[in-house]
Scaffold this motif. Structure first.
Motif, PDB file in Angstrom:
ATOM      1  N   GLU A  46       0.779  -1.339   0.169  1.00 38.60           N
ATOM      2  CA  GLU A  46       0.014  -0.150  -0.046  1.00 38.60           C
ATOM      3  C   GLU A  46       0.898   1.274   0.105  1.00 38.60           C
ATOM      4  N   THR A  50       0.945   4.124  -2.779  1.00 39.06           N
ATOM      5  CA  THR A  50       0.487   5.478  -2.542  1.00 39.06           C
ATOM      6  C   THR A  50       1.479   6.250  -3.158  1.00 39.06           C
ATOM      7  N   GLN A  54       1.035   9.310  -6.148  1.00 36.15           N
ATOM      8  CA  GLN A  54       1.766  10.465  -5.607  1.00 36.15           C
ATOM      9  C   GLN A  54       2.285  11.092  -6.766  1.00 36.15           C
ATOM     10  N   ARG A 140       0.541  13.480   0.650  1.00 39.03           N
ATOM     11  CA  ARG A 140       0.272  12.023   0.213  1.00 39.03           C
ATOM     12  C   ARG A 140      -1.058  12.264  -0.172  1.00 39.03           C
ATOM     13  N   ILE A 143      -6.098   7.857  -0.577  1.00 38.14           N
ATOM     14  CA  ILE A 143      -6.444   6.580  -1.423  1.00 38.14           C
ATOM     15  C   ILE A 143      -7.620   5.718  -1.083  1.00 38.14           C
ATOM     16  N   TYR A 154      -6.874  -0.076  -6.028  1.00 41.21           N
ATOM     17  CA  TYR A 154      -6.591   1.232  -5.447  1.00 41.21           C
ATOM     18  C   TYR A 154      -6.715   2.451  -6.328  1.00 41.21           C
TER      19      TYR A 154
END
Length: 492
Positions: A46, A50, A54, A140, A143, A154
């Motif tokens: 995860e 992310t 990003q 960040r 999500i 995701y």
């Protein structure tokens, strides 16, 4: 084959319980490790997702803030132009899809490397109609997730506004390959744990078998032992703990064997000593004629039987005293002025018989002991000395203090103790070869003397030469033994 009871015993055995505990510990540890590793891998997955989202958001942000339209060389004036340039320059990563929405409609979609050909309709509608404003907390992107036919995907949505137009930039990732790698790793881990369990179980079975070997030998030895057969012993191995246990158990068996042997000897000796008076008494009683009750023979027989019964009573009394030695209250210690105590004993002993009584040494000092038990022991020694000396012989009493102990002795000038009898002179019912013919007694007097000395934590000694008399000595520690409790100091 093992029957039901055999399997039940095997299941309840300590060997099996230790093995099952060991296996359970390994399985629990392996399971916890597998769960922990899975969670760590998911968290890392995860985190990478992310970071990937990003990164794409940063690319589109650079275009909207610093980028220029290659057709005009001027800053972008619409979100459509921004999206056109982005999709020409960037190719989505493996298992990644990028979508661009302008004015509520899909403008671009890059699904070529996405695991599925198209996104669910509900999800696409949600992307197109979403008016939520996403902010980059701590740098960040937020999500979210949605379900697909190949698992959970995701996604992140970045609102884009250029000039008077607005849109939404969507990055979605469906990590099928990475999830499969995690699942494969879990499978390999489970197989490894299973292999470790099997291998460790075999090793544990062998190790616990060797460790518990002395316990099994101890059990088998204890099962074979009976009061009549204490000869079995456990072999002493090389393992330190097992060897110590075997040595301790064997030493205990040695002590038990000695105790039972002395008990058998004591029973045999006691039965032998008591059989004589009983035989004499019964033999004489059967010879009595009721019609001769007034004759002297009747009275002499009654006197003889009474004497024998009294002798049996003395034997029983002595046996009771020896049995009481092990009782915690056998001794009642007190502070004794040794000089006064020896002087008192000398007065008491002089009344036993007409001998040349003498005091070798009165001794000096305060000692702690049981006055009455010591008196009983000394009287036994003096009575023994009287019976082995002539009327003109000398019997002497003495005492002295040396270091941490004191000595109390009785010396005589009698016939002495034969060398063959000296090692056993303090044993129960043991007397010289001819002593039982010359002197009455139970043969327990010297045993009582030794028992009293040992109860004090001391010992009884003999120094003798045949024909030159004997010296019997009580060697007693001056201080109390552990567990003794004194009252107020005496005024001795």
């Amino acid at each position: 084959m093992l029957g039901r009871s055999g399997w039940s015993r095997a299941a309840r055995s300590i060997h099996t319980r230790i093995l099952l505990s060991y296996i359970g510990l390994i399985v629990l540890s392996g399971g916890l490790c597998a769960v922990a590793i899975h969670e760590v891998l998911v968290i890392r997955l995860e985190s990478r997702i992310t970071e990937a989202v990003q990164q794409e958001f940063q690319e589109i942000n650079r275009l909207t803030t610093d980028g220029r339209d290659p057709r005009t060389g001027a800053p972008f004036t619409s979100v459509q132009a921004v999206f056109d340039v982005y999709f020409r320059r960037n190719v989505p990563s493996h298992e990644e899809a990028v979508l661009a929405f302008a004015d509520g409609r899909l403008h671009h979609a890059a699904l070529g490397r996405f695991p599925i050909d198209q996104l669910p309709h509900d999800t696409m509608q949600s992307f197109a109609t979403s008016v939520r404003s996403y902010s980059l907390a701590d740098g960040r992107p937020p999500i979210d997730r949605f379900d697909t036919a190949r698992g959970e995907a995701y996604y992140g949505i970045l609102p884009v506004r250029v000039g008077g137009s607005s849109g939404a930039f969507v990055v979605t990732i469906l990590p099928v390959t990475q999830r499969q790698e995690i699942a494969d790793l879990q499978t390999y881990g489970a197989a490894a744990v299973l292999g470790v369990v099997v291998l460790a179980s075999g090793c544990a079975w062998l190790v616990t078998g060797r460790v518990l070997g002395p316990v099994r030998q101890l059990t088998e030895t204890a099962r074979l032992i009976s009061q009549s057969d204490l000869t079995h012993r456990i072999p002493v191995g090389r393992q330190r703990e097992a060897a110590e246990m075997a040595l301790t158990f064997n030493a205990m068996l040695d002590r038990l064997e000695a105790v039972f042997r002395r008990e058998r000897e004591f029973i045999l000796d006691a039965s032998h000593e008591l059989r004589g008076p009983l035989t004499i008494s019964l033999g004489n009683l059967t010879m009595l004629d009721p019609e001769d009750s007034d004759r002297p023979q009747w009275r002499s027989t009654i006197a003889l039987v009474t004497d024998e019964l009294e002798r049996m009573g003395r034997i029983v009394g002595d046996l009771q005293l020896l049995a009481d030695v092990a009782h915690p209250q056998f001794l009642q210690p007190e502070r004794i002025d040794l000089e006064l105590f020896v002087a008192e004993l000398a007065v008491k002993l002089s009344a036993l018989a007409p001998r040349h009584w003498h005091v070798d040494d009165l001794g000096a000092g305060i000692v702690v002991a049981d006055r009455h038990r010591l008196t009983e022991a000394v009287i036994n020694l003096a009575d023994n000395a009287v019976r082995h000396t002539e009327d003109s012989g000398t019997v002497a009493l003495g005492a002295n203090v040396t270091g941490t102990e004191f000595r109390l002795w009785v010396r005589d000038t009698g016939c002495g103790v034969p060398l063959d009898d000296q090692p056993h002179i303090f044993d129960r019912f043991r007397r010289g070869d001819q002593a039982h013919l010359r002197y009455p007694g139970s043969g327990l007097g010297l045993s009582i003397v030794r028992a009293i000395a040992e109860a004090h934590g001391g010992r009884a000694e003999l120094v003798s030469r045949p024909g030159a008399g004997a010296t019997f000595t009580l060697v007693i520690p001056r201080q109390t033994r552990e567990g003794w409790h004194l009252g107020q100091d005496s005024d001795c």
